[in-house]
Design an enzyme around this catalytic site. Structure first.
Site, PDB file in Angstrom:
ATOM      1  N   ASP A   1     -11.624  20.909   8.483  1.00 20.78           N
ATOM      2  CA  ASP A   1     -12.034  22.008   9.365  1.00 20.78           C
ATOM      3  C   ASP A   1     -13.365  22.582   8.893  1.00 20.78           C
ATOM      4  O   ASP A   1     -13.539  22.843   7.694  1.00 20.78           O
ATOM      5  CB  ASP A   1     -10.998  23.155   9.306  1.00 20.78           C
ATOM      6  CG  ASP A   1      -9.699  22.782   9.996  1.00 20.78           C
ATOM      7  OD1 ASP A   1      -9.739  21.922  10.890  1.00 20.78           O
ATOM      8  OD2 ASP A   1      -8.661  23.363   9.622  1.00 20.78           O
TER       9      ASP A   1
ATOM     10  N   ARG B   1      -0.411  15.201   9.426  1.00 26.00           N
ATOM     11  CA  ARG B   1      -1.607  14.358   9.549  1.00 26.00           C
ATOM     12  C   ARG B   1      -2.076  13.854   8.184  1.00 26.00           C
ATOM     13  O   ARG B   1      -1.857  14.516   7.161  1.00 26.00           O
ATOM     14  CB  ARG B   1      -2.728  15.126  10.262  1.00 26.00           C
ATOM     15  CG  ARG B   1      -3.279  16.254   9.491  1.00 26.00           C
ATOM     16  CD  ARG B   1      -3.222  17.637   9.886  1.00 26.00           C
ATOM     17  NE  ARG B   1      -2.442  18.376  10.761  1.00 26.00           N
ATOM     18  CZ  ARG B   1      -2.919  19.390  11.468  1.00 26.00           C
ATOM     19  NH1 ARG B   1      -4.182  19.658  11.487  1.00 26.00           N
ATOM     20  NH2 ARG B   1      -2.120  20.134  12.180  1.00 26.00           N
TER      21      ARG B   1
ATOM     22  N   ARG C   1      -6.324   9.152   9.919  1.00 26.64           N
ATOM     23  CA  ARG C   1      -5.735  10.003  10.957  1.00 26.64           C
ATOM     24  C   ARG C   1      -5.811   9.347  12.327  1.00 26.64           C
ATOM     25  O   ARG C   1      -6.838   8.835  12.730  1.00 26.64           O
ATOM     26  CB  ARG C   1      -6.463  11.342  11.008  1.00 26.64           C
ATOM     27  CG  ARG C   1      -5.877  12.265  12.067  1.00 26.64           C
ATOM     28  CD  ARG C   1      -6.248  13.677  11.806  1.00 26.64           C
ATOM     29  NE  ARG C   1      -5.794  14.557  12.856  1.00 26.64           N
ATOM     30  CZ  ARG C   1      -6.075  15.844  12.879  1.00 26.64           C
ATOM     31  NH1 ARG C   1      -6.802  16.374  11.918  1.00 26.64           N
ATOM     32  NH2 ARG C   1      -5.628  16.608  13.852  1.00 26.64           N
TER      33      ARG C   1
ATOM     34  N   ASP D   1      -7.123  16.434   7.538  1.00 27.55           N
ATOM     35  CA  ASP D   1      -7.554  17.477   8.460  1.00 27.55           C
ATOM     36  C   ASP D   1      -8.775  18.129   7.822  1.00 27.55           C
ATOM     37  O   ASP D   1      -8.688  18.664   6.716  1.00 27.55           O
ATOM     38  CB  ASP D   1      -6.410  18.493   8.596  1.00 27.55           C
ATOM     39  CG  ASP D   1      -6.685  19.488   9.691  1.00 27.55           C
ATOM     40  OD1 ASP D   1      -7.492  19.169  10.579  1.00 27.55           O
ATOM     41  OD2 ASP D   1      -6.094  20.583   9.650  1.00 27.55           O
TER      42      ASP D   1
END
Ligand code: AMP
Length: 443
Positions: free
Chosen positions: A98, A93, A83, A96
């Site tokens: 989270d 992307r 990324r 990711d």
């Protein structure tokens, strides 16, 4: 040690490999142990610019790191998975990661909000999270992941989500499931870039079949040299949204290499039908269409396959192939959907410039004039064609390719329209854009 849950997403590059390298990195960080990873699911992007579909999942980890140090490790893992900062909010992307949950802590700092502020409304987070930890309690709402997922499904009930399938193996698995459950399958073969014409076929399939399967494949073999294969419009994400809106269960969108092995040799010719009218200017077209439709019928084994009357010659070729080769599918041919001014909807209409677009309804005007003459009693094929030619001449930019009055099944020209009625078929060009249209008389 604290148990934490990490949301995983990727929609660029080799998505599975990106997520694996991010997880491998995390597993190597001192103070992090990756406990379990949910299955990865293909999902339609939510928010942000138009972008490719995501692969999403959730990982359960145990960690000794404090939340901010864990966040640093997640950002490093994203970087290692490829990324790069783009500055585009919710843009595509490579990876990711989270932080969804950190134990049952509620955290609000400049860098971090935990539990993740949006997870309660995202099925692509709740579904994989529910695989791993259905009883995990959200410290803010006091509800479990399972309850949150049920609530979301209830709010969205009526809107089924459409599954994107890209490989024949996954497509076969899905169809075996349908067969085991004795579901009837409605198949809608398309090349994508959906408009109301395509959607009308999906709606008809939804109304009459248990499962609706739409194939989205820009079949390279049916484009001739110099045709528009390279610039044929493609809009997968928008198409998936439109399909979802019609309650489509599956969109099968394979790459050409998935459909044809490099040494593919077999093709189907509906002899005679493939060299006339559209087949005269597109010599291999109908053979390629018949072949790909036969492959799709064999893969999907639908109860009904839906096609548009817009491509009349194609519908006749397919009906004849299905009959001659004993395919079990019923073939349904649905009426042409048109713009208000009569122009038949087509993915290619967007190639027309302003003045061509203004003149484009001339095809339908010519067909309508023939129908009026027919209704007024005219039965001579040649006279009906003369009416058509008169109208076509009014469009200065239109270059007609052919206009014929034919038997609706045999496609042989009719001198006098009889009991079986007739199909009037038209084709021609505005610049490089080829348009076709047709109308049935006496049907
Ligand atoms: P395509 O994506 O152009 O290959 O079209 C997929 C299917 O949609 C074919 O069966 C077409 O005949 C049908 N179709 C295309 N345009 C229309 C239209 N304007 N009205 C009804 N069906 C259509």
């Amino acid at each position: 040690m604290v148990i934490a849950y990490i949301g995983l997403g990727s929609n660029l590059g080799d998505r599975e490999a990106n997520l694996k390298s991010a997880l491998d990195h995390l597993a190597g960080v001192a103070g992090i142990e990756v406990v379990e990873v949910s299955t990865l699911r293909e999902t339609v992007p939510v928010g942000g610019p138009s972008q490719p579909p995501y692969l999403n999942g959730v990982a359960e980890i145990k960690t000794e790191l404090l939340p901010e140090a864990l966040l640093d490790a997640l950002q490093e893992a994203e970087r290692i998975a490829g990324r790069r900062p783009t500055g585009v909010r919710w843009g595509p992307r490579e990876a990711d990661l989270d932080l969804l949950f950190y134990g049952n802590e509620v955290i609000e700092t400049g860098r971090l909000t935990v539990p993740h502020p949006l997870f309660r409304d995202r099925s692509f987070v709740l579904e994989p999270l529910a695989d791993l930890a259905p009883d995990l309690e959200d410290p803010i709402s006091g509800r479990t992941v399972h309850e949150l997922l049920l609530g979301l499904m209830r709010r969205r009930s009526g809107k089924r989500s459409t599954r994107l399938i890209e490989t024949k193996a996954d497509f076969r698995d899905y169809l075996s499931m349908a067969e085991r459950n004795r579901f009837t399958v409605g198949l809608v073969p398309t090349m994508g870039c959906f408009h109301e014409g395509h959607l009308s076929l999906m709606r008809a399939a939804r109304a009459s079949c248990d499962k609706v399967v739409v194939t989205l494949f820009v079949n390279p073999t049916q484009f001739g040299p110099g045709e528009d294969l390279d610039r044929y419009p493609r809009q997968l994400e928008k198409d998936l949204r439109l399909a979802t809106g019609e309650g489509v269960d599956v969109v099968f969108a394979p790459e050409p290499a998935e459909v044809y092995s490099p040494d593919h040799r077999t093709s189907i010719e509906v002899v005679g039908f493939d060299s006339i009218y559209c087949g005269a200017s597109r010599p291999d077209h109908f053979r390629a269409v018949a072949t790909v439709v036969a492959k799709l019928l064999n893969l999907a084994r639908p109860a009904v396959a839906f096609f548009g009357q817009k491509d009349y010659q194609q519908s006749v070729v397919i009906r004849r192939m299905v009959r001659d080769l004993d395919f079990e599918a019923e073939v349904a041919v649905l009426p042409t959907v048109r713009e208000e001014d009569g122009l038949a909807l087509s993915s290619r209409n967007q190639y027309l410039n302003t003045s061509e677009r203004e003149q484009a309804p001339v095809l339908y005007k010519a067909l309508t004039a023939a129908r009026e003459a027919f209704l007024a009693g005219e039965r001579e094929g040649e006279t009906l064609l003369a009416t058509i030619r008169d109208v076509l001449e009014s469009a200065t930019e239109f270059v007609p390719e052919y206009a014929v009055v034919v038997h609706p099944e045999t496609l042989e020209p009719v001198r006098v329209v009889g009991e079986d009625g007739a199909a009037v078929l038209l084709a021609g060009n505005f610049g490089a854009t080829r348009l076709i249209d047709n109308i049935l008389l006496g049907a």
